[in-house]
Enzyme design. Structure first.
Site, PDB file in Angstrom:
ATOM      1  N   HIS A 156    -111.134  11.393  -6.936  1.00 15.49           N
ATOM      2  CA  HIS A 156    -112.529  11.221  -6.905  1.00 15.49           C
ATOM      3  C   HIS A 156    -113.423  10.407  -7.945  1.00 15.49           C
ATOM      4  CE1 HIS A 156    -113.553  14.981  -3.923  1.00 15.49           C
ATOM      5  NE2 HIS A 156    -112.952  15.306  -4.221  1.00 15.49           N
ATOM      6  N   LYS A 157    -112.181  10.604  -8.723  1.00 12.44           N
ATOM      7  CA  LYS A 157    -113.190   9.323 -10.147  1.00 12.44           C
ATOM      8  C   LYS A 157    -113.401   8.501  -9.897  1.00 12.44           C
ATOM      9  CE  LYS A 157    -111.594  10.998 -13.983  1.00 12.44           C
ATOM     10  NZ  LYS A 157    -110.003  11.555 -15.270  1.00 12.44           N
TER      11      LYS A 157
END
Lengths: 174, 174, 174
Positions: free
Chosen positions: B53-54
């Site tokens: 996600h990051k």
């Protein structure tokens, strides 16, 4: 007559929405609501779930508890009532695990009743098939039967509403 | 202020859609985004999911990692920001399995914050209740609490969007 | 060319709806349907499920059974046909559990084929991510890959339809 199917997941607000529909129809038609509770209190957790739902319903509604013989129960209801059946998933569960019941026969009689009844009927059911295939063969059988039952009922319903996060979302409207 | 709830299944594109909403609001309002990451890196699989996600987020966003005390974290955010909370499901998981947290209290404080905040808030959550009832009592409890939390948040949200196969589908619009 | 994705749960009516779409396109375009069956009959239960679907299809459709090498199968189809692929979930399952297949490569070739083909294509897939996170790491991996595949296909599709209780509900329309 209006036939409503409210379908959703666990704690998606489907019973509350179905109760609002029943209340509205009862008020506008000057009828009482007959609440057909399909839950059987097999254990303490189930008893707690039943109590939780019971607390949220108007006290003047008539409540009838039913086991697998739902059609027999429904056929005895006075024709001057709005019928709320909550829920088809517990009824299916009761039927599949009662040896004496012929599910296919019971189901076809229920669909026949639904097609011909002059009552306004509101039905609650679960969608259980949006997951990885369960390892357990009984769970796979249950998911199949639930899906087929939901299809049969939705085909006869005038209105089908999908609930998610408490929001009703119309997917079939007459 | 706009309050968005984005609800979907695993890998349904809900985070990406929430990030687009945050980006649009930040641009049109001339604000930065504060990304509130509720994930805790308990194990390697979770670390990998967090990294995944990051990598997809703009580098100038401010990221705050939070454990169960989400309300405390939110209350410290500068009022000139768009807040993205990803996700309520991991927050719920963190809360239910931290003994020191009173979930009902934490939840009611969160809903109170949500109702009164002047921030634009975008929240991501999972729908976990469209399956056969899990055998595991903890899983059933989790599904119940998740469903109730989603209902509480959706009732306060101005917009609720259901995501499936990466497609956002509006189910509540203000 | 039209590319349709039909996504739903177990017994949600997705195959039947996909077959209706295929039939309509074949009739209006004067083409035959090539039905690409991705199921492999590993056991008796699966054989029964395959038979159930087979009985419901028109007898003049051409049926091709395929294992993991779906792209190879598709690339051999005459360009004058409507292609119905039922279903991507079984194909994914076949791919992930065949050691010799490189899933990421196979998937990217499939998406490339889908983007460039001149056929009308109708694809059926399952949504499997609306449940409590499975305990089993393989099940979590499957849910991730299924979600990513569905997103990739839906992004290329002209139409995406969600089925529930046999009701088709459009979520993307070209």
């Amino acid at each position: 007559m209006n036939k409503y199917l409210v379908i959703g997941g666990v704690r998606s607000g489907k019973s509350r929405y179905a109760e609002q529909l029943a209340q509205q129809h009862a008020l506008s038609d000057g009828l009482n609501v007959v609440y057909v509770a399909t839950a059987e209190a097999f254990d303490n957790e189930m008893k707690e779930r039943i109590c939780h739902h019971k607390r949220s319903r108007p006290k003047h509604w008539q409540t009838i508890e039913t086991g697998p013989e739902l059609v027999n129960t429904l056929s005895k209801i006075d024709r001057q009532a709005v019928i709320l059946v909550d829920c088809l998933t517990v009824w299916l569960n009761n039927c599949l695990y009662y040896d004496a019941i012929n599910w296919q026969l019971e189901k076809s009689q229920f669909l026949k009743w639904l097609e011909t009844t002059e009552h306004t009927v509101i039905m609650v059911t679960n969608e259980v098939g949006f997951s990885i295939t369960p390892d357990n063969p009984l769970a796979r059988q249950f998911a199949d039967e639930q899906g087929w039952l939901n299809q049969g009922v939705a085909a006869l319903a005038s209105n089908v509403t999908f609930t998610i996060a408490g929001i009703p979302h119309a997917i079939k409207q007459h």
